[in-house]
Design a protein around this motif. Structure first.
Motif: not given
Lengths: 383, 383
Positions: B11-26, B129-138
């Motif tokens: 799953q792809l994640r986007s995180l902005i840290k309090p110090g001002g850094e954006l981090e994109l990761s899987l 959250a569609m930038y994921s390999q699998y998604r559980c949805v209704k």
């Protein structure tokens, strides 16, 4: 013999010529014979509201004003900058009467019982062309002022009072619980403050001078923010948190103020937000621009999410939308509280001829707090 | 044994840290066991819409992007300018999944008949959250694509189609008869053009390049105005007179365009005005800003009377206001015209890891016409 059969009265006119010259002058108008349902009012008080001044000067640059004519029949000319002439296209060559509202004494009446009942009464009228010595209007356009009121008491009993009440009404209709007002020390602002104090409505007053801040506080205003303060944005945000105001009425229009209000509303909402919303707060934030005291462009940074609106607000379309019952209710309140909530004050009373003097224009043309003039078209004349 | 009991998915994640850094990761996410009314979708196509990119990058300056990690597990960092950190406060420290919509194949299903009926079907989902390999949805969140459709065909079947239809619906609900659209050569713009051509609705397309003008005309657009033309304002006014459009949807947001549209609407209305109105045309003119392709401040001269509005427009609040019946009707139309009116095109299909490569970001991050990428979270994997 009724005065209307032989007499004429002076009327102030504003004309923009195709060549780009504004000409203000006084003309002799025959006084109409009232029809059965009409009355003739001798106008003795009519305010110079910003909306009147807009029609009076058009887009002319009043620093170019030149006086001509005689003391009794002055003529004032000024130049409209060429880049602004496009906006004047629809009024070119038309000699236009001015003055939205005024008050005076009924001196002639048509045959209907309704009209006859008004003879000798002091009445207020909203109907245009009030910068005239006499105006023939429908009897049902007249609001009879309470016993003991002078024309000056009732001169401003439509535009400012209905605008202030209209703002509160708009706030309620659009689902907001408190409001923001700019140029808040104006006659209108003081009126709105009195309404909000009386009705217990949260009001955030925005002013630009310390003396205006003091004045409003002395009138019971709880939240007054000064744009000149270095911490204006913080103070505004705190007042918005305290009141929950999410709608504003802005008289300035140009510059950054309208956008700053939205920015602070968003900041206030986010202080109590429970979770991150990528599009910002979902609460709708609205700024209505109802005046143009700042003539420059409007500029804002869109840092207040997506739930926002900005737009024009005008009294007459509001009254039309609100419907007859609401308008009647608002007018009754104005009449009942004419000398308290809806009292206006003026720095000077001037005649029609004096209204065309460059020295007078230099003052009332500022449209600034404390420079409001009242025209008495019959000033100094035997009545 | 169902895949969900033992497997995890990226799953792809986007995180902005309090110090001002954006981090994109899987990250590896366990695939949820579907409840009775749920299904698990193997996502094979999810577009990088401007709204997704907004969440993905936050306020980070992507010219500062740096790649780290491995080819399989890349990590991308970038700096958020300090002055923009206030706007990020609510998401700081939260590792956020991204991707509004996507399509894929149902690979696991809960016990309900509705869920079981979807096994093996190709479906589209709007649910985050569609930038994921699998998604559980209704199960009831799934739109079954017509026979013969691929996930790529249905990847964009919510956001753009419902936005385009929502604009037309908003136009009608607010009493306008034709509309203006900016950034009109975009996927969304082409869709809106197809709707308007098909339904006989007047549409004024605003673009900024001659090739976009040519492209839209080849797709049947009658009114295309190019902001780069020296006579843009005249051309826009003429198109507004011809169509009678008094509402616009603006994807750019910043700069002068929104105000120019109002100015030209007013000029168009005044061409047919019968008498002078000091407050300008009484017809309400509206610009909805639904995007922010131009990040700078919005600026306008208030030379369009008082009957105007500007504001934010977003799909989800619109759908909520429109009500379930309307939304159902719009979705049915999308499904019926998926490969015609609502067809999308992409310049490239990329994997989750490729979405974090600076070279890819340099292209799709432009959010420009012809640079739209499609993420296939299962690209290159045995399925």
């Amino acid at each position: 013999m009724p005065i209307t059969s032989t007499r004429t009265g002076l009327q102030l006119r504003s004309l923009i010529k195709p060549g780009g010259e504004l000409e203000l002058s006084l003309v002799e108008e025959p006084i109409a014979q009232p029809a059965a349902d009409e009355v003739v009012v001798r106008i003795e008080a009519s305010p110079l509201n910003p909306s009147d001044i807009g029609l009076l000067f058009g887009a002319a640059d009043m620093s170019t004003a030149k006086a001509a004519g005689t003391a009794d029949r002055p003529v004032l000319t000024a130049t409209v900058p060429e880049r602004l002439m496009a906006g004047m296209a629809a009024r070119l060559g038309q000699s236009m009467p001015v003055g939205n509202e005024g008050a005076g004494v009924v001196v002639d009446a048509g045959s209907s019982a309704e009209a006859q009942a008004l003879m000798g009464k002091t009445v207020a009228v909203l109907g245009g062309a009030m910068y005239s010595q006499y105006r023939c209007v429908k009897a049902d356009q007249c609001l009879v002022l309470p016993e003991g009121s002078t024309p000056a008491d009732g001169a401003s009993c439509f535009v400012n009072p209905l605008t202030a009440l209209g703002m509160v009404e708009t706030m309620r209709r659009e689902g907001h619980k408190a409001l923001v007002h700019t140029a808040a020390a104006s006659n209108l602002g003081q009126m709105l403050n009195r309404i909000c104090v009386k009705d217990g409505i949260g009001l955030v007053n925005i002013v630009r001078k310390p003396e205006q801040e003091t004045q409003l506080r002395s009138l019971g205003a709880k939240y007054v923010c000064n744009t000149a303060s270095p911490t204006f944005m913080d103070e505004l945000t705190a007042a918005l948190v305290a009141t929950g105001a999410t709608i504003a009425f802005d008289a300035t229009g140009g510059g950054k103020l309208a956008g700053q209000i939205l920015t602070c509303m968003e900041a206030a909402l986010n202080k109590t937000a429970k979770e991150y919303s990528r599009y910002g707060s979902t609460t709708h934030k609205q700024v209505y621009i109802y005046g143009g005291l700042e003539l420059g462009p409007t500029e804002f940074n869109r840092n207040f999410g997506m739930a926002w609106g900005m737009g024009g607000w005008l009294l007459f379309p509001f009254l039309q939308k609100a419907g007859a019952d609401t308008v009647q209710r608002l007018k009754q309140r104005v009449a009942a509280e004419l000398k308290t909530t809806f009292a206006s004050s003026y720095s000077k009373e001037i005649s029609l001829a004096e209204a065309l003097q460059p020295e007078a224009i230099a003052v009332y043309g500022q449209r600034a707090t404390g420079t409001k003039y009242l025209i008495n078209p019959n000033k100094g004349l035997k009545t």
